[in-house]
Motif scaffolding. Structure first.
Motif, PDB file in Angstrom:
ATOM      1  N   ASP A  30      37.179  47.278  72.516  1.00 34.67           N
ATOM      2  CA  ASP A  30      37.343  47.454  73.962  1.00 34.67           C
ATOM      3  C   ASP A  30      36.776  48.793  74.416  1.00 34.67           C
ATOM      4  OD1 ASP A  30      38.560  44.992  74.122  1.00 34.67           O
ATOM      5  OD2 ASP A  30      40.602  45.783  74.239  1.00 34.67           O
ATOM      6  N   ARG A  31      36.982  49.830  73.612  1.00 38.61           N
ATOM      7  CA  ARG A  31      36.543  51.179  73.970  1.00 38.61           C
ATOM      8  C   ARG A  31      35.026  51.290  73.997  1.00 38.61           C
ATOM      9  NH1 ARG A  31      39.700  55.891  73.425  1.00 38.61           N
ATOM     10  NH2 ARG A  31      41.429  54.416  73.574  1.00 38.61           N
ATOM     11  N   ILE A  32      34.333  50.485  73.180  1.00 37.58           N
ATOM     12  CA  ILE A  32      32.867  50.582  73.151  1.00 37.58           C
ATOM     13  C   ILE A  32      32.206  49.515  74.015  1.00 37.58           C
ATOM     14  CG2 ILE A  32      32.854  51.674  70.883  1.00 37.58           C
ATOM     15  CD1 ILE A  32      31.949  48.985  69.696  1.00 37.58           C
ATOM     16  N   GLY A  33      32.996  48.872  74.873  1.00 32.79           N
ATOM     17  CA  GLY A  33      32.408  47.957  75.843  1.00 32.79           C
ATOM     18  C   GLY A  33      32.500  46.485  75.505  1.00 32.79           C
ATOM     19  N   GLN A  34      33.363  46.126  74.564  1.00 35.71           N
ATOM     20  CA  GLN A  34      33.604  44.730  74.205  1.00 35.71           C
ATOM     21  C   GLN A  34      32.314  43.996  73.827  1.00 35.71           C
ATOM     22  OE1 GLN A  34      35.634  43.229  77.719  1.00 35.71           O
ATOM     23  NE2 GLN A  34      37.609  43.934  76.954  1.00 35.71           N
ATOM     24  N   PRO A  35      31.609  44.475  72.810  1.00 35.55           N
ATOM     25  CA  PRO A  35      30.343  43.827  72.432  1.00 35.55           C
ATOM     26  C   PRO A  35      30.521  42.389  71.960  1.00 35.55           C
ATOM     27  CG  PRO A  35      31.049  45.369  70.733  1.00 35.55           C
ATOM     28  CD  PRO A  35      31.932  45.603  71.926  1.00 35.55           C
ATOM     29  N   ASP A  36      31.724  42.035  71.551  1.00 32.57           N
ATOM     30  CA  ASP A  36      31.980  40.679  71.051  1.00 32.57           C
ATOM     31  C   ASP A  36      32.185  39.664  72.159  1.00 32.57           C
ATOM     32  OD1 ASP A  36      34.403  42.299  71.429  1.00 32.57           O
ATOM     33  OD2 ASP A  36      35.478  40.462  70.885  1.00 32.57           O
ATOM     34  N   ARG A  37      32.498  40.121  73.366  1.00 30.93           N
ATOM     35  CA  ARG A  37      32.784  39.193  74.454  1.00 30.93           C
ATOM     36  C   ARG A  37      31.542  38.377  74.794  1.00 30.93           C
ATOM     37  NH1 ARG A  37      38.025  38.973  73.719  1.00 30.93           N
ATOM     38  NH2 ARG A  37      39.211  40.672  74.644  1.00 30.93           N
ATOM     39  N   GLY A  38      31.698  37.083  74.840  1.00 25.70           N
ATOM     40  CA  GLY A  38      30.582  36.206  75.136  1.00 25.70           C
ATOM     41  C   GLY A  38      29.829  35.735  73.912  1.00 25.70           C
ATOM     42  N   LEU A  39      30.080  36.346  72.749  1.00 23.23           N
ATOM     43  CA  LEU A  39      29.427  35.881  71.536  1.00 23.23           C
ATOM     44  C   LEU A  39      29.985  34.519  71.145  1.00 23.23           C
ATOM     45  CD1 LEU A  39      29.132  38.923  69.084  1.00 23.23           C
ATOM     46  CD2 LEU A  39      27.279  37.624  70.131  1.00 23.23           C
ATOM     47  N   ARG A  40      29.104  33.596  70.794  1.00 22.49           N
ATOM     48  CA  ARG A  40      29.513  32.278  70.341  1.00 22.49           C
ATOM     49  C   ARG A  40      29.098  32.103  68.894  1.00 22.49           C
ATOM     50  NH1 ARG A  40      33.262  31.128  73.236  1.00 22.49           N
ATOM     51  NH2 ARG A  40      33.027  28.869  73.078  1.00 22.49           N
ATOM     52  N   TYR A 129      26.296  46.507  66.164  1.00 22.74           N
ATOM     53  CA  TYR A 129      24.879  46.356  65.832  1.00 22.74           C
ATOM     54  C   TYR A 129      24.360  44.968  66.186  1.00 22.74           C
ATOM     55  CZ  TYR A 129      20.589  46.105  63.108  1.00 22.74           C
ATOM     56  OH  TYR A 129      19.280  45.936  62.722  1.00 22.74           O
ATOM     57  N   LEU A 130      25.137  43.939  65.861  1.00 24.63           N
ATOM     58  CA  LEU A 130      24.647  42.574  66.001  1.00 24.63           C
ATOM     59  C   LEU A 130      24.605  42.074  67.442  1.00 24.63           C
ATOM     60  CD1 LEU A 130      26.488  40.909  62.974  1.00 24.63           C
ATOM     61  CD2 LEU A 130      24.049  41.464  63.129  1.00 24.63           C
ATOM     62  N   ALA A 131      25.606  42.418  68.230  1.00 26.50           N
ATOM     63  CA  ALA A 131      25.767  41.809  69.556  1.00 26.50           C
ATOM     64  C   ALA A 131      24.494  41.819  70.404  1.00 26.50           C
ATOM     65  CB  ALA A 131      26.920  42.470  70.303  1.00 26.50           C
ATOM     66  N   PRO A 132      23.755  42.925  70.493  1.00 27.95           N
ATOM     67  CA  PRO A 132      22.558  42.902  71.345  1.00 27.95           C
ATOM     68  C   PRO A 132      21.352  42.196  70.723  1.00 27.95           C
ATOM     69  CG  PRO A 132      22.986  45.127  70.523  1.00 27.95           C
ATOM     70  CD  PRO A 132      24.037  44.256  69.957  1.00 27.95           C
ATOM     71  N   ARG A 133      21.483  41.765  69.481  1.00 33.77           N
ATOM     72  CA  ARG A 133      20.337  41.222  68.747  1.00 33.77           C
ATOM     73  C   ARG A 133      20.439  39.726  68.465  1.00 33.77           C
ATOM     74  NH1 ARG A 133      21.290  46.432  67.160  1.00 33.77           N
ATOM     75  NH2 ARG A 133      19.430  47.757  66.899  1.00 33.77           N
ATOM     76  N   ILE A 134      21.559  39.092  68.775  1.00 32.75           N
ATOM     77  CA  ILE A 134      21.783  37.710  68.359  1.00 32.75           C
ATOM     78  C   ILE A 134      22.306  36.863  69.524  1.00 32.75           C
ATOM     79  CG2 ILE A 134      22.277  38.409  65.992  1.00 32.75           C
ATOM     80  CD1 ILE A 134      25.277  37.983  66.630  1.00 32.75           C
ATOM     81  N   ASP A 135      22.276  35.531  69.322  1.00 28.51           N
ATOM     82  CA  ASP A 135      22.942  34.643  70.287  1.00 28.51           C
ATOM     83  C   ASP A 135      23.993  33.762  69.614  1.00 28.51           C
ATOM     84  OD1 ASP A 135      21.648  31.824  69.745  1.00 28.51           O
ATOM     85  OD2 ASP A 135      19.966  33.225  69.814  1.00 28.51           O
ATOM     86  N   ARG A 136      24.089  33.820  68.277  1.00 29.34           N
ATOM     87  CA  ARG A 136      25.158  33.150  67.546  1.00 29.34           C
ATOM     88  C   ARG A 136      25.623  34.059  66.409  1.00 29.34           C
ATOM     89  NH1 ARG A 136      24.758  30.544  71.400  1.00 29.34           N
ATOM     90  NH2 ARG A 136      24.749  28.265  71.672  1.00 29.34           N
ATOM     91  N   LEU A 137      26.930  34.000  66.116  1.00 32.19           N
ATOM     92  CA  LEU A 137      27.503  34.833  65.062  1.00 32.19           C
ATOM     93  C   LEU A 137      28.321  33.974  64.116  1.00 32.19           C
ATOM     94  CD1 LEU A 137      28.171  37.610  63.802  1.00 32.19           C
ATOM     95  CD2 LEU A 137      30.114  37.740  65.372  1.00 32.19           C
ATOM     96  N   VAL A 138      28.087  34.151  62.829  1.00 29.04           N
ATOM     97  CA  VAL A 138      28.889  33.513  61.791  1.00 29.04           C
ATOM     98  C   VAL A 138      29.599  34.626  61.039  1.00 29.04           C
ATOM     99  CG1 VAL A 138      28.876  32.084  59.719  1.00 29.04           C
ATOM    100  CG2 VAL A 138      27.268  31.596  61.587  1.00 29.04           C
ATOM    101  N   CYS A 139      30.929  34.570  61.022  1.00 32.64           N
ATOM    102  CA  CYS A 139      31.718  35.669  60.475  1.00 32.64           C
ATOM    103  C   CYS A 139      32.754  35.136  59.504  1.00 32.64           C
ATOM    104  CB  CYS A 139      32.400  36.429  61.618  1.00 32.64           C
ATOM    105  SG  CYS A 139      33.480  37.785  61.067  1.00 32.64           S
ATOM    106  N   GLU A 140      32.789  35.708  58.314  1.00 30.82           N
ATOM    107  CA  GLU A 140      33.818  35.361  57.342  1.00 30.82           C
ATOM    108  C   GLU A 140      35.057  36.226  57.559  1.00 30.82           C
ATOM    109  OE1 GLU A 140      32.830  35.128  53.177  1.00 30.82           O
ATOM    110  OE2 GLU A 140      30.703  34.982  53.703  1.00 30.82           O
TER     111      GLU A 140
END
Length: 204
Positions: A30-40, A129-140
């Motif tokens: 949240d403090r760094i701008g919620q880079p995960d929001r909107g990631l699918r 790092y990933l949020a501005p570079r991708i449109d899908r995320l796979v996370c373990e």
């Protein structure tokens, strides 16, 4: 800061071991701008098979034309393996730069909520790092599900592989208890197109 110095920083500050829960990870994001929001994408939990499932899903998404981030755990040789774009790990220089950019936020949150663990720091670094570079995320998921740092994410799809006895100190002494912890990555639907996939363990 060099790459070895970055690893030493993460190891030194995160040395106090496991602190289960999503609150600190969520606060940093949240403090760094919620880079995960909107990631699918997909969050993957399970006793075994998370890595192969994640790699397969990331490959399918890439073949479908998506730019895919992958956060596998653990790494085999280098920490950079934990942050991948289209199958290519983050460079050591970008790893260092990402950590340095996060240092002020990590320090501020440490003063308010306690020091982030190594896993929490790596999770936030990957997302930043990933949020501005991708449109899908796979996370373990790292451990379990409900209280794992990655469960701060809502990627729209939850995948659960097999469930067996593992990490009983933290997850419970029965398969049913462990399955409950892992199933907690399934989020309540909040959009019409949200899809949840749940692969039932054969042991149940």
């Amino acid at each position: 800061m060099t790459y070895p110095e970055a690893l030493a920083y993460i190891s030194r500050l995160g040395r106090f071991g496991m602190k289960l829960g999503t609150e600190r990870t969520r606060a940093i994001l949240d403090r760094i701008g919620q880079p995960d929001r909107g990631l699918r994408g997909a969050l993957i939990a399970g006793t075994n098979g998370k890595g192969s499932t994640g790699a397969c899903l990331a490959s399918i998404l890439r073949a479908s034309g998506h730019r895919v981030g992958f956060m596998p755990k653990p790494h085999l040789i280098s920490y950079t393996e934990r942050i991948q774009v289209d199958g290519t790990p983050i460079s050591e220089s970008d790893f260092v730069e990402t950590l340095q950019d996060l240092e002020p936020t990590l320090d501020a949150i440490a003063g308010e909520m306690g020091q982030a663990t190594e896993f929490e720091m790596l999770t936030v670094m990957a997302l930043a790092y990933l949020a501005p570079r991708i449109d899908r995320l796979v996370c373990e998921v790292g451990l379990g599900g409900r209280l794992d740092a990655t469960n701060a994410l809502d990627l729209g799809v939850a995948v659960i592989t097999n469930v067996d006895l593992d990490h009983q100190k933290y997850l419970g002494n029965t398969i049913e208890q462990i399955a409950h912890e892992k199933a907690a990555i399934i989020k309540p639907p909040n959009t019409k197109d949200m899809v949840v996939q749940f692969f039932l363990p054969t042991a149940l």
